[in-house]
Design an enzyme around this catalytic site. Structure first.
Site, PDB file in Angstrom:
ATOM      1  N   HIS A  74      44.656  19.909 -46.343  1.00 27.38           N
ATOM      2  CA  HIS A  74      45.231  19.750 -45.007  1.00 27.38           C
ATOM      3  C   HIS A  74      45.158  21.011 -44.152  1.00 27.38           C
ATOM      4  CE1 HIS A  74      48.105  16.575 -43.067  1.00 27.38           C
ATOM      5  NE2 HIS A  74      47.099  16.907 -42.282  1.00 27.38           N
ATOM      6  N   ASP A 111      52.569  12.195 -43.552  1.00 24.87           N
ATOM      7  CA  ASP A 111      52.538  13.119 -44.696  1.00 24.87           C
ATOM      8  C   ASP A 111      53.875  13.033 -45.427  1.00 24.87           C
ATOM      9  OD1 ASP A 111      52.065  15.443 -46.339  1.00 24.87           O
ATOM     10  OD2 ASP A 111      50.983  16.419 -44.707  1.00 24.87           O
ATOM     11  N   HIS A 165      54.870  15.763 -46.603  1.00 28.71           N
ATOM     12  CA  HIS A 165      55.251  17.156 -46.333  1.00 28.71           C
ATOM     13  C   HIS A 165      55.107  17.476 -44.849  1.00 28.71           C
ATOM     14  CE1 HIS A 165      53.309  16.738 -50.347  1.00 28.71           C
ATOM     15  NE2 HIS A 165      54.416  17.349 -50.761  1.00 28.71           N
ATOM     16  N   ASP A 189      54.223  20.559 -43.620  1.00 30.68           N
ATOM     17  CA  ASP A 189      53.102  21.501 -43.425  1.00 30.68           C
ATOM     18  C   ASP A 189      53.333  22.406 -42.226  1.00 30.68           C
ATOM     19  OD1 ASP A 189      52.096  20.091 -45.563  1.00 30.68           O
ATOM     20  OD2 ASP A 189      50.405  19.200 -44.479  1.00 30.68           O
ATOM     21  N   HIS A 228      47.600  25.050 -46.840  1.00 28.84           N
ATOM     22  CA  HIS A 228      47.729  23.626 -46.494  1.00 28.84           C
ATOM     23  C   HIS A 228      49.179  23.224 -46.225  1.00 28.84           C
ATOM     24  CE1 HIS A 228      48.631  21.334 -50.541  1.00 28.84           C
ATOM     25  NE2 HIS A 228      49.325  22.439 -50.465  1.00 28.84           N
ATOM     26  N   ASP A 264      47.629  12.557 -44.262  1.00 29.80           N
ATOM     27  CA  ASP A 264      47.610  13.109 -45.614  1.00 29.80           C
ATOM     28  C   ASP A 264      47.830  11.936 -46.569  1.00 29.80           C
ATOM     29  OD1 ASP A 264      48.371  14.285 -48.109  1.00 29.80           O
ATOM     30  OD2 ASP A 264      49.137  16.068 -47.065  1.00 29.80           O
ATOM     31  N   ASP A 271      48.881  11.754 -49.380  1.00 24.84           N
ATOM     32  CA  ASP A 271      50.120  11.806 -50.173  1.00 24.84           C
ATOM     33  C   ASP A 271      51.325  11.223 -49.429  1.00 24.84           C
ATOM     34  OD1 ASP A 271      51.436  13.882 -48.682  1.00 24.84           O
ATOM     35  OD2 ASP A 271      50.549  15.433 -49.930  1.00 24.84           O
ATOM     36  N   GLU A 312      43.399  15.400 -48.423  1.00 22.73           N
ATOM     37  CA  GLU A 312      44.112  15.552 -49.707  1.00 22.73           C
ATOM     38  C   GLU A 312      43.791  14.463 -50.733  1.00 22.73           C
ATOM     39  OE1 GLU A 312      45.636  18.332 -50.471  1.00 22.73           O
ATOM     40  OE2 GLU A 312      46.248  19.249 -48.556  1.00 22.73           O
TER      41      GLU A 312
HETATM   42  C1  DIR Z   1      55.012  23.099 -49.777  1.00 22.47           C
HETATM   43  C2  DIR Z   1      54.177  21.918 -50.236  1.00 22.47           C
HETATM   44  N1  DIR Z   1      55.884  22.728 -48.668  1.00 22.47           N
HETATM   45  C3  DIR Z   1      54.119  24.267 -49.369  1.00 22.47           C
HETATM   46  N2  DIR Z   1      53.320  21.478 -49.208  1.00 22.47           N
HETATM   47  C4  DIR Z   1      52.346  20.555 -49.396  1.00 22.47           C
HETATM   48  O1  DIR Z   1      53.239  24.613 -50.133  1.00 22.47           O
HETATM   49  O2  DIR Z   1      54.338  24.845 -48.308  1.00 22.47           O
HETATM   50  N3  DIR Z   1      51.666  20.087 -48.409  1.00 22.47           N
HETATM   51  N4  DIR Z   1      52.070  20.069 -50.577  1.00 22.47           N
HETATM   52  O3  DIR Z   1      50.794  19.094 -48.435  1.00 22.47           O
HETATM   53 MN    MN Z   2      49.664  17.643 -45.693  1.00 21.88          MN
HETATM   54 MN    MN Z   3      51.294  16.320 -48.136  1.00 27.34          MN
END
Ligand code: DIR
Ligand code: MN
Ligand code: MN
Ligand code: MN
Length: 314
Positions: free
Chosen positions: A96, A119, A121, A123, A136, A227, A229, A272
């Site tokens: 991402h 998503d 998350h 991000d 990401h 994303d 996920d 992703e």
């Molecule tokens: C977590 C996970 N907040 C980070 N983030 C992810 O790494 O900053 N994003 N998995 O896709």
């Molecule tokens: Mn993401």
């Molecule tokens: Mn994500």
């Protein structure tokens, strides 16, 4: 409906191998043929190649910043070119972090956009708030005007300027948000439909309210950053950071159907998908085919069925 596809086999925004294999897997699953069968003109711009910057030491704890910066510069130029050619851009990730170049290039070509970020998350970590050092988990903070003063100088990012207002961003599907990210979203009053709101309102209302919110000021081209996920890992397990309690397949597809019918969808990231993360071949197949279905939904596929305008009964 003409679609310009860019493969962005980029994985350095996180640490797990395999996400760079997704563009070819999505093509091998028949993405281009199926888009054509539903009446789209498709141009495949191929896969970008990225330089691996030697001696890319962490910057403020963030990893591979120079490599990510130079890859996104390339992607930004590529997306700009696809938009100037008049296509809806489809960016096949990759992780991402590529949303930085994708959204930057999109706005460079068409001006301000609305961003719908689907998503688990947010991000939106800055390099200084990130616990993981993975870029990401940071792209939104690079893109927002309102966070510019919170970003340290980053090598290989001098080509980019923030290009999105926090009022033009809507999140859907959030369920794994870091405390600093939550603080940032409250501070900037970002519009969020977390899984709680999805449960409360249902996806039909979430999409209505998303568009009401985004169009309150002006209708702008929409950048959908999807994303995989965001979808529940029971359906799309082949991804680097799965999070339980996600969108159903139907909710995920409904988002794409709804945004298609706005007529404003101008660029789509599909990111992703990691074909090396599934436990079984079926895990990978289900993840890839869901990603393809989401993209087909973005370009007019309806679950009630479709026929081409020139069809007649034999
Ligand atoms: C977590 C996970 N907040 C980070 N983030 C992810 O790494 O900053 N994003 N998995 O896709
Ligand atoms: Mn993401
Ligand atoms: Mn994500
Ligand atoms: Mn690989």
């Amino acid at each position: 409906r003409s679609v310009g596809i860019i493969g962005a086999p980029f994985s350095k925004g996180q640490s797990k191998d395999g996400v760079e294999c997704a563009p070819n897997k999505l093509r091998a699953a028949g993405l281009l043929d199926r888009l054509q069968q539903q009446g789209c003109a498709v141009k495949d711009y191929g896969n970008l190649t990225f330089e691996n910057v030697a001696l890319d030491e962490p910057v403020n704890g963030s990893k591979s910043v120079r490599t990510v910066g130079s890859a996104n510069q390339r992607l930004s130029e590529a997306v700009k070119a696809v938009k100037r050619d008049g296509h809806t851009a489809v960016i096949l990730g990759g992780d991402h972090s590529l949303a930085i170049g994708s959204i930057h290039g999109h706005t460079a070509a068409v001006g301000p956009v609305s961003v719908v970020w689907v998503d688990a998350h947010a991000d939106i970590n800055t390099p200084l708030t990130s616990n993981t050092g993975n870029v990401h988990g940071q792209p939104m903070s690079y893109l927002l005007y309102e966070l510019q003063s919170k970003l340290p100088p980053l090598p290989n990012f001098s080509w980019m300027k923030p290009c999105v207002s926090s009022r033009d961003l809507v999140y859907i599907g959030l369920r794994d948000v870091d405390p600093a990210e939550h603080y940032i979203m409250k501070l900037l009053a970002v519009k969020v439909f977390s899984m709680t709101q999805v449960d409360q309102l249902g996806m039909a209302r979430v999409m209505e309210e998303t568009c009401d919110y985004l169009w309150d000021r002006a209708k702008k081209p929409i950048h959908l950053s999807y994303d995989i996920d965001a979808i529940d890992p029971s359906i799309t397990p082949a991804t680097g950071t799965p999070a339980v309690g996600g969108l159903t397949y139907r909710e995920g597809v409904y988002i794409t159907e709804y945004l298609y019918q706005t007529g404003l969808l101008s660029a789509v990231d599909m990111v992703e998908v990691n074909p090396l993360r599934g436990r079984t071949e079926d895990d990978v197949r289900s993840t890839v085919s869901t990603a393809v279905d989401l993209l087909l939904g973005c370009f007019g596929r309806r679950r009630e069925g479709n026929h081409l305008p020139d069809y007649s009964l034999p």
